[in-house]
Design an enzyme around this catalytic site. Sequence first.
Site, PDB file in Angstrom:
ATOM      1  CE1 TYR A 108      -3.578   2.659   1.061  1.00  0.00           C
ATOM      2  CE2 TYR A 108      -2.013   3.264   2.783  1.00  0.00           C
ATOM      3  CZ  TYR A 108      -3.156   3.545   2.053  1.00  0.00           C
ATOM      4  OH  TYR A 108      -3.873   4.680   2.325  1.00  0.00           O
ATOM      5  CG  ASP A 156     -14.230   7.420  11.535  1.00  0.00           C
ATOM      6  OD1 ASP A 156     -14.326   7.700  10.323  1.00  0.00           O
ATOM      7  OD2 ASP A 156     -14.999   7.902  12.396  1.00  0.00           O
TER       8      ASP A 156
HETATM    9  P1  NDP Z   1     -12.240   2.028   1.641  1.00  0.00           P
HETATM   10  O1  NDP Z   1     -11.489   0.743   1.685  1.00  0.00           O
HETATM   11  O2  NDP Z   1     -13.260   2.303   2.673  1.00  0.00           O
HETATM   12  O3  NDP Z   1     -12.929   2.178   0.220  1.00  0.00           O
HETATM   13  C1  NDP Z   1     -12.254   1.821  -0.944  1.00  0.00           C
HETATM   14  C2  NDP Z   1     -13.147   2.102  -2.135  1.00  0.00           C
HETATM   15  O4  NDP Z   1     -12.483   1.634  -3.308  1.00  0.00           O
HETATM   16  C3  NDP Z   1     -14.472   1.386  -2.060  1.00  0.00           C
HETATM   17  O5  NDP Z   1     -15.493   2.197  -2.604  1.00  0.00           O
HETATM   18  C4  NDP Z   1     -14.261   0.157  -2.917  1.00  0.00           C
HETATM   19  O6  NDP Z   1     -15.509  -0.255  -3.418  1.00  0.00           O
HETATM   20  C5  NDP Z   1     -13.342   0.718  -4.009  1.00  0.00           C
HETATM   21  N1  NDP Z   1     -12.535  -0.314  -4.657  1.00  0.00           N
HETATM   22  C6  NDP Z   1     -11.830  -1.324  -4.072  1.00  0.00           C
HETATM   23  N2  NDP Z   1     -11.224  -2.077  -5.002  1.00  0.00           N
HETATM   24  C7  NDP Z   1     -11.564  -1.547  -6.202  1.00  0.00           C
HETATM   25  C8  NDP Z   1     -11.280  -1.919  -7.550  1.00  0.00           C
HETATM   26  N3  NDP Z   1     -10.521  -2.978  -7.856  1.00  0.00           N
HETATM   27  N4  NDP Z   1     -11.814  -1.160  -8.546  1.00  0.00           N
HETATM   28  C9  NDP Z   1     -12.596  -0.098  -8.253  1.00  0.00           C
HETATM   29  N5  NDP Z   1     -12.900   0.309  -7.009  1.00  0.00           N
HETATM   30  C10 NDP Z   1     -12.390  -0.418  -5.991  1.00  0.00           C
HETATM   31  O7  NDP Z   1     -11.145   3.202   1.627  1.00  0.00           O
HETATM   32  P2  NDP Z   1     -11.079   4.520   2.539  1.00  0.00           P
HETATM   33  O8  NDP Z   1     -12.340   5.270   2.393  1.00  0.00           O
HETATM   34  O9  NDP Z   1     -10.598   4.138   3.886  1.00  0.00           O
HETATM   35  O10 NDP Z   1      -9.904   5.315   1.827  1.00  0.00           O
HETATM   36  C11 NDP Z   1     -10.178   6.209   0.771  1.00  0.00           C
HETATM   37  C12 NDP Z   1      -8.883   6.877   0.355  1.00  0.00           C
HETATM   38  O11 NDP Z   1      -8.300   7.517   1.499  1.00  0.00           O
HETATM   39  C13 NDP Z   1      -7.843   5.900  -0.173  1.00  0.00           C
HETATM   40  O12 NDP Z   1      -7.136   6.483  -1.233  1.00  0.00           O
HETATM   41  C14 NDP Z   1      -6.917   5.709   1.021  1.00  0.00           C
HETATM   42  O13 NDP Z   1      -5.614   5.353   0.649  1.00  0.00           O
HETATM   43  C15 NDP Z   1      -6.958   7.091   1.638  1.00  0.00           C
HETATM   44  N6  NDP Z   1      -6.581   7.059   3.044  1.00  0.00           N
HETATM   45  C16 NDP Z   1      -7.394   6.409   3.950  1.00  0.00           C
HETATM   46  C17 NDP Z   1      -7.007   6.322   5.271  1.00  0.00           C
HETATM   47  C18 NDP Z   1      -7.855   5.638   6.284  1.00  0.00           C
HETATM   48  O14 NDP Z   1      -7.373   5.477   7.427  1.00  0.00           O
HETATM   49  N7  NDP Z   1      -9.075   5.243   5.982  1.00  0.00           N
HETATM   50  C19 NDP Z   1      -5.732   6.901   5.736  1.00  0.00           C
HETATM   51  C20 NDP Z   1      -4.969   7.549   4.697  1.00  0.00           C
HETATM   52  C21 NDP Z   1      -5.395   7.616   3.409  1.00  0.00           C
HETATM   53  P3  NDP Z   1     -15.864  -1.705  -4.004  1.00  0.00           P
HETATM   54  O15 NDP Z   1     -15.430  -2.703  -2.983  1.00  0.00           O
HETATM   55  O16 NDP Z   1     -17.341  -1.613  -4.189  1.00  0.00           O
HETATM   56  O17 NDP Z   1     -15.126  -1.801  -5.296  1.00  0.00           O
END
Ligand code: NDP
Length: 260
Positions: free
Chosen positions: A155, A191
């Site tokens: 990641y 979160d």
């Molecule tokens: P989530 O894991 O909650 O959500 C990920 C999203 O990506 C979902 O909508 C999922 O939907 C989609 N997704 C997963 N795989 C695929 C794929 N192969 N093709 C298309 N879509 C896909 O992520 P967060 O909301 O936690 O994070 C959002 C952003 O924030 C990311 O870029 C993350 O790196 C960044 N971030 C988050 C942190 C955290 O602590 N939460 C900390 C730092 C950064 P589906 O399964 O329906 O495809």
Amino acid sequence: MESLRGVRVLVTGASTGIGEQMAYHYASFGAQLVITARREKVLQQVVDKCLSLGAQQAFYVAADMADESDPDRVVELALEKLGGLDYLVLNHIGPSPFSMWTGDVEHVRWLMKVNFFSYIQMAWKGLAALEQSRGSLVIVSSLLGKMPSPFVAPYTSTKFALNGFFGALRHELGMKNSNVSISICTLGLIDTPNAMDKVKGVTNVPAYPSSEAALNIIITAATRQPELFYPWFTYIVTLTKDWFPSVTDYIIQNSYNYIP
Ligand code: NDP
């Protein structure tokens, strides 16, 4: 926020987490939205809620960002549905284990496709439309794209790649006097259910609310700022991490409940 009424927005990874929260904020500001992720049923529910919150229009497209043609297809569909694009918000991430690296190169290759290659493909596909609208490209990155941490090597590497690529692209657009702004968003622990599931019982680092993180990203993009640091201390960490490297390493390695 008045300025966001009617803007045309594509948000990726919007079926859950921060992407879903961004979709709701944009909707309540009266934007026109296309959202994408893989799970069609969930996307439909998010679209319904967006419409009830006040989105002028809301569409979804189910797509897998590991597929080489889906990133282009999603941007094309958004341009067709919305007639242009003001904000391209790249936020999705593929699932990746929270564990020691055990040599699974294939997983890193796959994750790079989802978390990195699809971003640059969509950015390129949407750039001309953003240029026309004086639009914004938003890259949701992480503190782990500035500072490596254990248990997330695949990641972390995708986030470093994003920061490098879009940092370079921002210089190039600036040198060309481009109309397009790039905002790179550095987030700490947020979160969302997926993130909380991974770090449960492993770290005491505080997690910040996803709705507030989403709103901060939207404001950063709307004000065309090059960087967001949320929560605020991610900026201090980014600035100071190299001052005393051995202290930084000690803190990082001792902030997890890990028993060898
Ligand atoms: P989530 O894991 O909650 O959500 C990920 C999203 O990506 C979902 O909508 C999922 O939907 C989609 N997704 C997963 N795989 C695929 C794929 N192969 N093709 C298309 N879509 C896909 O992520 P967060 O909301 O936690 O994070 C959002 C952003 O924030 C990311 O870029 C993350 O790196 C960044 N971030 C988050 C942190 C955290 O602590 N939460 C900390 C730092 C950064 P589906 O399964 O329906 O495809």
